[in-house]
Motif scaffolding. Sequence first.
Motif, PDB file in Angstrom:
ATOM      1  N   LEU A 164       0.809  -1.218   0.000  1.00 27.65           N
ATOM      2  CA  LEU A 164       0.000   0.000   0.000  1.00 27.65           C
ATOM      3  C   LEU A 164       0.844   1.272   0.000  1.00 27.65           C
ATOM      4  N   PHE A 165       1.873   1.349   0.865  1.00 26.84           N
ATOM      5  CA  PHE A 165       2.643   2.586   0.977  1.00 26.84           C
ATOM      6  C   PHE A 165       3.312   2.946  -0.347  1.00 26.84           C
ATOM      7  N   ARG A 166       4.021   2.014  -0.962  1.00 30.32           N
ATOM      8  CA  ARG A 166       4.693   2.293  -2.236  1.00 30.32           C
ATOM      9  C   ARG A 166       3.672   2.575  -3.335  1.00 30.32           C
ATOM     10  N   SER A 167       2.534   1.905  -3.287  1.00 30.21           N
ATOM     11  CA  SER A 167       1.489   2.149  -4.286  1.00 30.21           C
ATOM     12  C   SER A 167       0.922   3.552  -4.161  1.00 30.21           C
ATOM     13  N   MET A 168       0.826   4.043  -2.933  1.00 26.02           N
ATOM     14  CA  MET A 168       0.351   5.411  -2.748  1.00 26.02           C
ATOM     15  C   MET A 168       1.343   6.413  -3.328  1.00 26.02           C
ATOM     16  N   GLN A 169       2.637   6.144  -3.166  1.00 25.05           N
ATOM     17  CA  GLN A 169       3.641   7.012  -3.789  1.00 25.05           C
ATOM     18  C   GLN A 169       3.470   7.018  -5.306  1.00 25.05           C
ATOM     19  N   LEU A 170       3.233   5.843  -5.880  1.00 23.74           N
ATOM     20  CA  LEU A 170       3.048   5.731  -7.330  1.00 23.74           C
ATOM     21  C   LEU A 170       1.771   6.436  -7.773  1.00 23.74           C
ATOM     22  N   PHE A 171       0.732   6.362  -6.953  1.00 21.95           N
ATOM     23  CA  PHE A 171      -0.537   7.023  -7.260  1.00 21.95           C
ATOM     24  C   PHE A 171      -0.357   8.540  -7.361  1.00 21.95           C
ATOM     25  N   PHE A 172       0.284   9.137  -6.365  1.00 20.24           N
ATOM     26  CA  PHE A 172       0.462  10.588  -6.376  1.00 20.24           C
ATOM     27  C   PHE A 172       1.467  11.025  -7.437  1.00 20.24           C
ATOM     28  N   GLN A 173       2.441  10.199  -7.764  1.00 15.49           N
ATOM     29  CA  GLN A 173       3.393  10.534  -8.827  1.00 15.49           C
ATOM     30  C   GLN A 173       2.700  10.614 -10.186  1.00 15.49           C
ATOM     31  N   ASN A 174       1.619   9.865 -10.362  1.00 17.47           N
ATOM     32  CA  ASN A 174       0.936   9.813 -11.654  1.00 17.47           C
ATOM     33  C   ASN A 174      -0.321  10.672 -11.706  1.00 17.47           C
ATOM     34  N   GLY A 175      -0.396  11.673 -10.863  1.00 17.18           N
ATOM     35  CA  GLY A 175      -1.503  12.625 -10.959  1.00 17.18           C
ATOM     36  C   GLY A 175      -2.599  12.427  -9.956  1.00 17.18           C
ATOM     37  N   GLY A 176      -2.384  11.598  -8.952  1.00 14.99           N
ATOM     38  CA  GLY A 176      -3.419  11.336  -7.963  1.00 14.99           C
ATOM     39  C   GLY A 176      -3.774  12.560  -7.145  1.00 14.99           C
ATOM     40  N   GLY A 177      -4.966  12.555  -6.580  1.00 21.52           N
ATOM     41  CA  GLY A 177      -5.470  13.663  -5.775  1.00 21.52           C
ATOM     42  C   GLY A 177      -6.199  13.150  -4.554  1.00 21.52           C
ATOM     43  N   PRO A 178      -7.354  13.725  -4.234  1.00 23.01           N
ATOM     44  CA  PRO A 178      -8.113  13.268  -3.064  1.00 23.01           C
ATOM     45  C   PRO A 178      -8.461  11.786  -3.160  1.00 23.01           C
ATOM     46  N   ARG A 202      -9.142  16.299 -19.060  1.00 22.93           N
ATOM     47  CA  ARG A 202      -9.971  16.124 -20.255  1.00 22.93           C
ATOM     48  C   ARG A 202     -11.428  15.801 -19.944  1.00 22.93           C
ATOM     49  N   GLY A 203     -11.670  15.145 -18.830  1.00 19.87           N
ATOM     50  CA  GLY A 203     -13.022  14.708 -18.510  1.00 19.87           C
ATOM     51  C   GLY A 203     -13.096  13.200 -18.401  1.00 19.87           C
ATOM     52  N   VAL A 204     -14.089  12.725 -17.658  1.00 15.04           N
ATOM     53  CA  VAL A 204     -14.229  11.289 -17.442  1.00 15.04           C
ATOM     54  C   VAL A 204     -14.537  10.553 -18.744  1.00 15.04           C
ATOM     55  N   TRP A 205     -15.040  11.274 -19.742  1.00 12.16           N
ATOM     56  CA  TRP A 205     -15.394  10.643 -21.024  1.00 12.16           C
ATOM     57  C   TRP A 205     -14.171  10.390 -21.908  1.00 12.16           C
ATOM     58  N   LYS A 206     -13.005  10.873 -21.534  1.00  4.06           N
ATOM     59  CA  LYS A 206     -11.771  10.590 -22.285  1.00  4.06           C
ATOM     60  C   LYS A 206     -11.207   9.249 -21.808  1.00  4.06           C
ATOM     61  N   ALA A 207     -10.904   8.367 -22.747  1.00  3.81           N
ATOM     62  CA  ALA A 207     -10.345   7.061 -22.398  1.00  3.81           C
ATOM     63  C   ALA A 207      -8.993   7.235 -21.725  1.00  3.81           C
ATOM     64  N   PRO A 208      -8.757   6.592 -20.580  1.00  3.80           N
ATOM     65  CA  PRO A 208      -7.472   6.711 -19.880  1.00  3.80           C
ATOM     66  C   PRO A 208      -6.412   5.821 -20.528  1.00  3.80           C
ATOM     67  N   ALA A 209      -6.035   6.135 -21.734  1.00  4.82           N
ATOM     68  CA  ALA A 209      -5.066   5.331 -22.477  1.00  4.82           C
ATOM     69  C   ALA A 209      -4.215   6.242 -23.356  1.00  4.82           C
ATOM     70  N   ASN A 210      -3.140   5.678 -23.916  1.00  3.91           N
ATOM     71  CA  ASN A 210      -2.139   6.433 -24.669  1.00  3.91           C
ATOM     72  C   ASN A 210      -1.580   7.556 -23.789  1.00  3.91           C
ATOM     73  N   VAL A 211      -1.367   7.207 -22.523  1.00  2.00           N
ATOM     74  CA  VAL A 211      -0.829   8.136 -21.523  1.00  2.00           C
ATOM     75  C   VAL A 211       0.433   7.508 -20.946  1.00  2.00           C
ATOM     76  N   SER A 212       1.471   8.296 -20.781  1.00  2.00           N
ATOM     77  CA  SER A 212       2.709   7.766 -20.222  1.00  2.00           C
ATOM     78  C   SER A 212       2.618   7.702 -18.707  1.00  2.00           C
ATOM     79  N   LEU A 213       3.368   6.764 -18.137  1.00  2.00           N
ATOM     80  CA  LEU A 213       3.386   6.571 -16.692  1.00  2.00           C
ATOM     81  C   LEU A 213       4.632   7.213 -16.098  1.00  2.00           C
ATOM     82  N   ALA A 214       4.445   7.963 -15.027  1.00  2.00           N
ATOM     83  CA  ALA A 214       5.566   8.614 -14.354  1.00  2.00           C
ATOM     84  C   ALA A 214       6.174   7.677 -13.318  1.00  2.00           C
ATOM     85  N   SER A 215       7.468   7.875 -13.044  1.00  2.00           N
ATOM     86  CA  SER A 215       8.223   7.060 -12.075  1.00  2.00           C
ATOM     87  C   SER A 215       8.208   5.585 -12.452  1.00  2.00           C
ATOM     88  N   VAL A 216       8.104   5.309 -13.738  1.00  2.00           N
ATOM     89  CA  VAL A 216       8.129   3.930 -14.235  1.00  2.00           C
ATOM     90  C   VAL A 216       9.276   3.798 -15.226  1.00  2.00           C
TER      91      VAL A 216
END
Length: 507
Positions: free
Chosen positions: A108-122, A335-349
């Motif tokens: 969980l802890f490392r996953s949370m770091q990865l979540f916030f690195q990739n644009g995570g919020g609340p 972009r909005g929830v209607w934009k497919a979450p794909a063709n996006v690069s991953l940070a810290s990967v």
Amino acid sequence: MAGAFKTPGVYINEKNAFPNSVVEVATAVPAFIGYTKFADNKGTSLSNKPWRITSMSEFQNYFGGAPDDQFEILEKSADDAVSNFKSAGKEYVVKRKGGKSDTQRFYLFRSMQLFFQNGGGPCYIVSIGSYTDEGIKKSELQLGVDLLLKEQEPTMVVIPDAVALEEGDCIAVQQYSLKHCGTQKNRFAILDVHNGYKDRKDPPEDVIVTFRGDLGTNYLNYAAAYYPWLNTSIIATTDLDFSSFSDLSQLKSLLLAEAGGDNAPDDLKSILNQVGDATRDPNAKTYLSDDELHKILFSVSPTYANILLAIKQKLNLLPPAAAMAGVYTMVDNNRGVWKAPANVSLASVISPAVNITHDEQEDLNVTTAGKSINAIRSFIGEGTLVWGARTLDGNSLDWRYINVRRTMIMLEESLRLATKAYVFEPNVSGTWVTIKSMASNFLTSIWKRGGLAGASPEDAFSVHVGLGETMTSEDILEGILRVTILVALSRPAEFIEITFQQQMQKS
């Protein structure tokens, strides 16, 4: 009002000209379930209580830091596929303390770091235990899912620690989260493939075939899965030192042998004698702090550096669901929830754990079983990209795409909450017109932002309500008000075909 006119004068009567507005609900608020160092808010326990945070610093304040992962050094055996390093002519492997699998740890802890690195919020954290407990349990993770039943805000469910369970228990937890999302109908599960760091050709069996065969067929349109796992850069070599070793005497013996054993320099012997010695005198001339000892060993001993590198690679291997929750958040906000979450690069990967080719992705994306697995692939000059946008219900024309499912969840929840204001209102034409205007105004705003397909609002949606249109006289007598809304949701251009044809040259 006329009965109230008893005194001559001027009376003002205001009437509402516009219907209530529909507030668009949040779409990117994941709930993470797992184990933490502690769960405390200034003396009040947060254990088994969904708690909202907005940053990694808040997570550390309420739930603590990383788990204390311990490793040991063993000589390579016939059962080990590859060695991690060589020293003094021998091959060695670095393994978790007690012979545990490298994947049997708290994520969980490392996953949370990865979540916030990739644009995570609340997001919400559900801490269902600590690192000092007896280990990760299926029943406790399922309890964490149940704790979300009374929370309205979360829109995604992510359980990083599930992959540390045995395969059957991991699937059971994932099925439980699928059922939760499918019955609540207002949230979406992001799943990891158990042992997803393995190539599909690795023994004993294909991890994708196993995942598809065991998952079942219920509520598949409320979840997406991603393969493979990720080699991340969350943990740097500078974050590690000799405190990561369960047996320091074993490490010291290995480093001493590398330097020549009894013929090793006296300075190195003095340094190694201080490693792990809690009784050494801080006032002695030869005294070095733990940080200084680590830096010296790292600079003078290639073996020490190689061991830490092996540990770093093992700890940086993470399941992708948390990173994808961050990507969902980033795409929704930009972009909005209607934009497919794909063709996006991953940070810290750095790279996917398994390289997938174009041909190998065919079976992941389209299969007769319908359980589409979204690929994460590496492209030259572009980095690591998310290369799939399908739910697990890949054969459904209605719910094949993640953005279609999640957009519909947003529309349904927004209109449901707005319409609650008209419960117990008279079931008459005035109420029908008000509800129709309210829904139409909301859907028009979504269409203007690109959330609905169509050249005009009439092409994008229609709202129907009224006697003889959506209701019968019996419905009105029973107190039922029926509203029918048709929407044309935008779908991603998953396959782009370009046709070339020669033509005659023209003078």
